[in-house]
Design an enzyme around this catalytic site. Structure first.
Site, PDB file in Angstrom:
ATOM      1  CE  LYS A   1      -0.300  -7.909   4.535  1.00 42.26           C
ATOM      2  NZ  LYS A   1       0.798  -7.205   3.946  1.00 42.26           N
TER       3      LYS A   1
ATOM      4  CG  ASP B   1      -0.700 -12.048   1.994  1.00 42.86           C
ATOM      5  OD1 ASP B   1       0.255 -12.805   2.261  1.00 42.86           O
ATOM      6  OD2 ASP B   1      -0.549 -10.845   1.680  1.00 42.86           O
TER       7      ASP B   1
HETATM    8  P1  ATP Z   1      -1.600  -7.139  -0.481  1.00 42.62           P
HETATM    9  O1  ATP Z   1      -1.251  -6.497   0.818  1.00 42.62           O
HETATM   10  O2  ATP Z   1      -2.111  -8.550  -0.320  1.00 42.62           O
HETATM   11  O3  ATP Z   1      -0.583  -6.946  -1.553  1.00 42.62           O
HETATM   12  P2  ATP Z   1      -3.058  -4.948  -1.392  1.00 42.62           P
HETATM   13  O4  ATP Z   1      -3.443  -4.179  -0.160  1.00 42.62           O
HETATM   14  O5  ATP Z   1      -1.848  -4.491  -2.102  1.00 42.62           O
HETATM   15  O6  ATP Z   1      -2.924  -6.438  -0.995  1.00 42.62           O
HETATM   16  P3  ATP Z   1      -5.796  -5.084  -2.225  1.00 42.62           P
HETATM   17  O7  ATP Z   1      -6.365  -3.933  -1.490  1.00 42.62           O
HETATM   18  O8  ATP Z   1      -6.036  -6.432  -1.684  1.00 42.62           O
HETATM   19  O9  ATP Z   1      -4.211  -4.886  -2.432  1.00 42.62           O
HETATM   20  O10 ATP Z   1      -6.364  -4.975  -3.726  1.00 42.62           O
HETATM   21  C1  ATP Z   1      -5.636  -5.263  -4.842  1.00 42.62           C
HETATM   22  C2  ATP Z   1      -6.563  -5.412  -6.054  1.00 42.62           C
HETATM   23  O11 ATP Z   1      -7.529  -6.424  -5.805  1.00 42.62           O
HETATM   24  C3  ATP Z   1      -7.333  -4.153  -6.401  1.00 42.62           C
HETATM   25  O12 ATP Z   1      -6.908  -3.747  -7.660  1.00 42.62           O
HETATM   26  C4  ATP Z   1      -8.797  -4.546  -6.430  1.00 42.62           C
HETATM   27  O13 ATP Z   1      -9.432  -4.125  -7.613  1.00 42.62           O
HETATM   28  C5  ATP Z   1      -8.805  -6.073  -6.357  1.00 42.62           C
HETATM   29  N1  ATP Z   1      -9.872  -6.567  -5.439  1.00 42.62           N
HETATM   30  C6  ATP Z   1     -10.709  -7.580  -5.666  1.00 42.62           C
HETATM   31  N2  ATP Z   1     -11.532  -7.764  -4.632  1.00 42.62           N
HETATM   32  C7  ATP Z   1     -11.226  -6.843  -3.711  1.00 42.62           C
HETATM   33  C8  ATP Z   1     -11.748  -6.534  -2.430  1.00 42.62           C
HETATM   34  N3  ATP Z   1     -12.757  -7.209  -1.874  1.00 42.62           N
HETATM   35  N4  ATP Z   1     -11.168  -5.521  -1.751  1.00 42.62           N
HETATM   36  C9  ATP Z   1     -10.125  -4.835  -2.295  1.00 42.62           C
HETATM   37  N5  ATP Z   1      -9.614  -5.082  -3.502  1.00 42.62           N
HETATM   38  C10 ATP Z   1     -10.154  -6.073  -4.217  1.00 42.62           C
END
Ligand code: ATP
Length: 297
Positions: A11, A142
């Site tokens: 997203k 989310d």
């Molecule tokens: P948001 O937009 O909700 O803030 P984000 O894009 O900043 O999310 P994510 O990519 O969801 O962050 O990942 C954040 C943390 O979650 C990472 O440090 C990762 O190690 C952990 N994590 C656990 N499971 C997953 C997964 N299936 N995919 C990605 N990251 C994961």
């Protein structure tokens, strides 16, 4: 059924406003969420019975630095439903990550949402979307949005969702600069008392309802940029580069650092993609669209 595969869409936030910090430390948000065509591929396979009294869940991902244990959100989602419904099975979950990690694109939350939907289907649990969202919010604010996808207004801490009409058709250019932005740092350095103007989320909703792309873009705003752009000028550079190369508007998604640009022509978007790629400001650059986060199942 022994096998299921699901597309877990990422997203962007077309608008992100923070209304206040609650007594419990959470921030009350008002955001416009939008799925993109970029997705992680999730495959769930039923291998047999669990060798213990607990569900047995193997996780495999194509990124070595992601957890392949109970810390993966996909594991947490499967474990939650399987233990709740006493499914003593051995499953494997394969995750092919395409969505940039820690990028403000809800990559973990969308994998979590996809696994909740996948387990529901694989084991014929018959749970409604609403019920899945109730489970989802216990794993991340989310996650309920990711279960639904599409275009939506998100309020509360992210769990209060109002479905909106799909955004007007457009091309989206995504660029994730090679920096790590800590969400904690961003929220920790947000001083709401110093913010004079907030994004016009209601105006954006009106523009979306009217299918007015230019109007929608004119209302784009992300309060968290007040923190990140000061700290990481590369975000501003990418935004300016996209606009200088034909984007109607450009903004950071979530708490960053992914920057996106909205284009009304595929040719312009493609040309901008080449410029961004060649600039070296971001290694992960993708051309996509509003996608169908609404993977029906
Ligand atoms: P948001 O937009 O909700 O803030 P984000 O894009 O900043 O999310 P994510 O990519 O969801 O962050 O990942 C954040 C943390 O979650 C990472 O440090 C990762 O190690 C952990 N994590 C656990 N499971 C997953 C997964 N299936 N995919 C990605 N990251 C994961």
């Amino acid at each position: 059924m022994h096998y299921i595969h699901i597309r877990a869409h990422g997203k962007i936030n077309l608008g992100l406003d923070i209304l206040r910090k609650r007594e419990d430390g959470y921030h009350e948000v008002k955001m416009i969420m939008q799925s993109v065509g970029l997705y992680d591929k999730i495959e769930i396979t039923l291998l047999g019975l669990s060798s213990t009294d607990e569900p047995e869940i193997d996780i495999e991902t194509n990124l070595r630095y992601l957890p392949s244990n109970e810390n993966n959100l996909a594991y947490k989602a499967a474990y939650l439903l399987m233990s709740e419904y006493k499914i003593k099975a051995h499953i494997s979950i394969k995750i092919k990550k395409m969505i940039p990690v820690s990028a403000g694109m809800a990559g973990g939350s969308t994998d979590c949402a996809a696994v909740l939907k996948g387990i529901n289907k694989l084991f014929n649990l018959g749970l409604s979307i609403e019920k899945l969202k109730e489970y989802g919010v216990t794993l991340g604010a989310d996650v309920p949005y990711c279960i639904e996808g599409g275009t939506a207004l998100s309020e509360g801490i992210g769990e209060k969702l109002t479905k909106l009409p799909d955004m007007p058709p457009c091309i989206i250019l995504l660029a994730k600069p090679p920096i790590n932005v800590s969400t904690k740092f961003v929220y920790g350095n947000l001083d709401l008392t110093k913010i004079e103007t907030h994004p016009d989320i209601d105006g954006m909703i009106e523009a979306i309802k009217a299918q007015d792309l230019k109007g929608m873009v004119s209302k784009m705003g992300n309060l968290l940029e007040t923190v990140t752009e000061k700290e990481y000028p590369i975000i501003t550079e990418l935004k300016e580069m996209m606009v200088a190369n034909g984007a109607l508007g450009s903004m950071m998604s979530g708490s960053g650092p992914t920057v996106f640009g909205i284009f009304d022509s595929r040719e312009k978007a493609k040309a901008a993609y080449e410029v961004v790629k060649a600039s070296g400001l971001a290694r992960q650059v993708y051309l996509t669209d509003g996608g169908d986060g609404n993977e029906r199942y």
